[in-house]
Write a protein that holds these residues in place. Structure first.
Motif, PDB file in Angstrom:
ATOM      1  N   GLU A 286      15.021  10.954  -1.216  1.00 29.31           N
ATOM      2  CA  GLU A 286      14.363  11.955  -2.059  1.00 29.31           C
ATOM      3  C   GLU A 286      12.854  11.796  -2.035  1.00 29.31           C
ATOM      4  O   GLU A 286      12.115  12.775  -1.992  1.00 29.31           O
ATOM      5  N   VAL A 287      12.404  10.559  -2.049  1.00 29.44           N
ATOM      6  CA  VAL A 287      10.960  10.318  -2.019  1.00 29.44           C
ATOM      7  C   VAL A 287      10.386  10.792  -0.682  1.00 29.44           C
ATOM      8  O   VAL A 287       9.328  11.433  -0.633  1.00 29.44           O
ATOM      9  N   ALA A 288      11.109  10.502   0.408  1.00 32.35           N
ATOM     10  CA  ALA A 288      10.632  10.923   1.733  1.00 32.35           C
ATOM     11  C   ALA A 288      10.550  12.443   1.809  1.00 32.35           C
ATOM     12  O   ALA A 288       9.567  13.014   2.300  1.00 32.35           O
ATOM     13  N   ARG A 289      11.577  13.086   1.277  1.00 30.76           N
ATOM     14  CA  ARG A 289      11.615  14.547   1.313  1.00 30.76           C
ATOM     15  C   ARG A 289      10.433  15.120   0.537  1.00 30.76           C
ATOM     16  O   ARG A 289       9.769  16.043   0.985  1.00 30.76           O
ATOM     17  N   ARG A 290      10.187  14.532  -0.616  1.00 31.34           N
ATOM     18  CA  ARG A 290       9.086  15.033  -1.431  1.00 31.34           C
ATOM     19  C   ARG A 290       7.752  14.803  -0.717  1.00 31.34           C
ATOM     20  O   ARG A 290       6.870  15.653  -0.717  1.00 31.34           O
ATOM     21  N   PHE A 291       7.632  13.631  -0.114  1.00 28.64           N
ATOM     22  CA  PHE A 291       6.392  13.327   0.609  1.00 28.64           C
ATOM     23  C   PHE A 291       6.165  14.335   1.737  1.00 28.64           C
ATOM     24  O   PHE A 291       5.083  14.920   1.874  1.00 28.64           O
ATOM     25  N   ASN A 292       7.201  14.554   2.527  1.00 31.18           N
ATOM     26  CA  ASN A 292       7.069  15.479   3.655  1.00 31.18           C
ATOM     27  C   ASN A 292       6.755  16.892   3.175  1.00 31.18           C
ATOM     28  O   ASN A 292       5.984  17.626   3.794  1.00 31.18           O
ATOM     29  N   HIS A 293       7.373  17.229   2.059  1.00 28.39           N
ATOM     30  CA  HIS A 293       7.143  18.568   1.524  1.00 28.39           C
ATOM     31  C   HIS A 293       5.689  18.727   1.085  1.00 28.39           C
ATOM     32  O   HIS A 293       5.038  19.727   1.352  1.00 28.39           O
ATOM     33  N   LEU A 294       5.169  17.691   0.427  1.00 28.74           N
ATOM     34  CA  LEU A 294       3.800  17.783  -0.092  1.00 28.74           C
ATOM     35  C   LEU A 294       2.738  17.670   1.000  1.00 28.74           C
ATOM     36  O   LEU A 294       1.724  18.328   0.952  1.00 28.74           O
ATOM     37  N   TYR A 295       3.011  16.779   1.970  1.00 28.26           N
ATOM     38  CA  TYR A 295       1.924  16.453   2.905  1.00 28.26           C
ATOM     39  C   TYR A 295       2.198  16.847   4.354  1.00 28.26           C
ATOM     40  O   TYR A 295       1.369  16.607   5.225  1.00 28.26           O
ATOM     41  N   GLY A 296       3.374  17.403   4.592  1.00 25.64           N
ATOM     42  CA  GLY A 296       3.698  17.735   5.983  1.00 25.64           C
ATOM     43  C   GLY A 296       3.237  19.122   6.388  1.00 25.64           C
ATOM     44  O   GLY A 296       3.523  19.565   7.488  1.00 25.64           O
ATOM     45  N   ARG A 297       2.556  19.801   5.480  1.00 28.31           N
ATOM     46  CA  ARG A 297       2.177  21.177   5.807  1.00 28.31           C
ATOM     47  C   ARG A 297       0.763  21.230   6.367  1.00 28.31           C
ATOM     48  O   ARG A 297      -0.194  20.972   5.675  1.00 28.31           O
TER      49      ARG A 297
ATOM     50  N   GLU B  23       0.835  -1.204   0.000  1.00 27.57           N
ATOM     51  CA  GLU B  23       0.000   0.000   0.000  1.00 27.57           C
ATOM     52  C   GLU B  23       0.870   1.254   0.000  1.00 27.57           C
ATOM     53  O   GLU B  23       0.614   2.209  -0.730  1.00 27.57           O
ATOM     54  N   LEU B  24       1.921   1.226   0.796  1.00 22.06           N
ATOM     55  CA  LEU B  24       2.799   2.399   0.811  1.00 22.06           C
ATOM     56  C   LEU B  24       3.480   2.569  -0.550  1.00 22.06           C
ATOM     57  O   LEU B  24       3.609   3.676  -1.058  1.00 22.06           O
ATOM     58  N   HIS B  25       3.852   1.454  -1.141  1.00 23.78           N
ATOM     59  CA  HIS B  25       4.458   1.529  -2.480  1.00 23.78           C
ATOM     60  C   HIS B  25       3.496   2.215  -3.451  1.00 23.78           C
ATOM     61  O   HIS B  25       3.868   3.114  -4.195  1.00 23.78           O
ATOM     62  N   LEU B  26       2.255   1.809  -3.413  1.00 23.08           N
ATOM     63  CA  LEU B  26       1.248   2.415  -4.299  1.00 23.08           C
ATOM     64  C   LEU B  26       1.129   3.917  -4.037  1.00 23.08           C
ATOM     65  O   LEU B  26       1.138   4.726  -4.964  1.00 23.08           O
ATOM     66  N   LEU B  27       1.022   4.275  -2.774  1.00 21.61           N
ATOM     67  CA  LEU B  27       0.835   5.694  -2.457  1.00 21.61           C
ATOM     68  C   LEU B  27       2.055   6.509  -2.862  1.00 21.61           C
ATOM     69  O   LEU B  27       1.932   7.597  -3.416  1.00 21.61           O
ATOM     70  N   LEU B  28       3.238   5.955  -2.633  1.00 28.65           N
ATOM     71  CA  LEU B  28       4.449   6.685  -3.017  1.00 28.65           C
ATOM     72  C   LEU B  28       4.566   6.799  -4.537  1.00 28.65           C
ATOM     73  O   LEU B  28       5.146   7.748  -5.056  1.00 28.65           O
ATOM     74  N   SER B  29       4.016   5.814  -5.235  1.00 30.48           N
ATOM     75  CA  SER B  29       4.116   5.841  -6.697  1.00 30.48           C
ATOM     76  C   SER B  29       3.399   7.069  -7.274  1.00 30.48           C
ATOM     77  O   SER B  29       3.738   7.542  -8.347  1.00 30.48           O
TER      78      SER B  29
END
Ligand code: TRP
Ligand code: SF4
Length: 404
Positions: A166-177, A95-101
């Motif tokens: 890089e994926v983690a950084r992008r995720f945090n940037h998009l959804y950590g706000r 599931e996490l793979h799908l969401l990260l994709s």
């Protein structure tokens, strides 16, 4: 485990390749064994990863899993101190793979060097598949689902950990706000108590105003040690510290495993594909036979011909197994034809047999109790899932997928 490292998590995976050999032991398992005493460790069988290349021969995967786990256990990986499980038994990875994709640019995956390298190397297979391209992202999901801080990998896998960062950084940037992020972070700091909150603010200021990295490290350690704050608050405080939003998926570090020094029977790196291995379950008789027949310096045609250890694969084994005294004896005896090759091999034969003896015994006890191995893996998966579910809950909610 000591206080500093007990909150740090180590995660690593291994593709199921069946019975393991001394190269795996000296290259990977000894390292895992050491880490299990220092950190919370998660070690898993990467069966989905194996499917990305073995999809047309998937039978071999299930046959290999059991043997490989037995060898982990035989090598001293202790299910009491780490979680051992099979990837596909923790579907949360998928599931996490799908969401990260959803947030991973195609170019990031196409640029991973192993993508093209492996396609070249395994030419007989059609690896122009969706799953194979996504392999490194699946690996990112494996790592991020446990919020692992350290990932022991070999050199070739470091790029995958980089991608994960890089994926983690992008995720945090998009959804950590969050709209009221700063207020929430301030409130979270208060919950650590007056003294700690004050310290946190001082360290944060030193880092943000003066770029003081030591202060950053200290503040991180302070947060890691807090027992009384919620996961969400911890993420806010980590993010607030660095000036961003919430850190939902922390960036892992690669823990580079030193390249395995284990030579095979022909002096090349020990590897199944070179057919030069000694397996962890080898009997003393076959160890002896394999070593006695392995090649030596070709200059030593007759017993009276002098040789040069630098041209001999046996010498490489002495470097793994022998002490200085024995090594001097080899150097002198070889160069002066004072010793024969069989004589020279004997200390290595003895050392390998002694090293394998406890492993063979342990492996035997697990072979006799397959139920026990199944139980270890089932419990490992259950515990891993608890941790994986917690991360997924946060991820879903950050992405707006938590419906009540
Ligand atoms: N890709 C790794 C290999 O081929 C195995 C692996 C899968 C892995 N997922 C992982 C290693 C996560 C470390 C962390 O060796
Ligand atoms: Fe190799 Fe030892 Fe024979 Fe020298 S004496 S060639 S080091 S096996």
């Amino acid at each position: 485990m000591n206080l500093v490292t007990q909150n740090q998590r180590v995660l690593s995976g291994m593709r199921p390749t069946g019975k393991l050999h001394l190269g795996h032991y000296h290259g990977v398992l000894k390292n895992w064994q050491r880490l299990q005493h220092e950190y919370q460790c998660f070690f898993f069988v990467a069966d989905w990863h194996a499917l990305t290349t073995e999809y047309d021969n998937s039978q071999i995967i299930s046959e290999s899993v059991h043997d490989m786990v037995i060898d982990w256990l035989a090598a001293g990986i202790n299910p009491g101190s780490c979680k051992l499980f099979i990837q596909s038994q923790v579907p949360e990875h998928a599931e996490l793979h799908l969401l990260l994709s959803m947030i991973t640019p195609l170019g990031w995956l196409e640029r991973v060097p192993t993508y093209k390298d492996q396609q070249e190397k395994l030419k007989e297979k059609d690896l122009a598949t969706y799953g194979f391209l996504g392999y490194p992202l699946l690996q990112s999901a494996d790592i991020l689902i446990y919020r692992a801080t350290q990932v022991p990998v070999g050199e070739d896998q470091v790029v995958h950990v980089e991608l994960t960062r890089e994926v983690a950084r992008r995720f945090n940037h998009l959804y950590g706000r969050e709209p009221d992020f700063a207020e929430k972070a301030e409130a979270a700091a208060k919950k650590m108590g007056k003294k700690n909150a004050k310290l946190y603010h001082e360290l944060r200021r030193s880092y943000q105003e003066q770029g003081d990295h030591e202060a950053l490290e200290k503040a991180r350690a302070l947060l890691t040690d807090q027992q009384n704050i919620t996961l969400g608050d911890r993420e806010r405080l980590f993010g607030y510290l660095e000036g961003g939003g919430k850190i939902i998926l922390p960036e892992p570090q690669a823990l580079l495993t030193p390249a395995a020094k284990m030579p095979g029977l022909d002096g090349q790196k020990m590897s199944k594909s070179y057919n030069n291995t000694i397996s962890l379950r080898e009997t003393p008789e076959t160890v002896e036979k394999k070593l006695r027949t392995m090649p030596t310096d070709p200059a030593r045609v007759r017993r009276t011909d002098a040789g040069d250890p630098d041209n001999c694969p046996v010498w490489q084994l002495h470097q793994v197994y022998s002490n200085d005294e024995v090594k001097t004896w080899v150097q002198e005896g070889c160069r002066s034809a004072g010793i024969g090759c069989l004589e020279c091999k004997q200390p290595v034969i003895d050392a390998v047999i002694a090293e394998l003896k406890p492993m063979r015994e342990r492996a035997q006890s697990f072979i006799e109790e397959p139920e026990l191995v199944r139980k270890i893996l089932a419990e490992g998966a259950e515990e891993a899932r608890d941790s994986a579910k917690e991360t997924l809950r946060e991820v879903r909610s950050a992405m707006g997928l938590s419906y009540k």
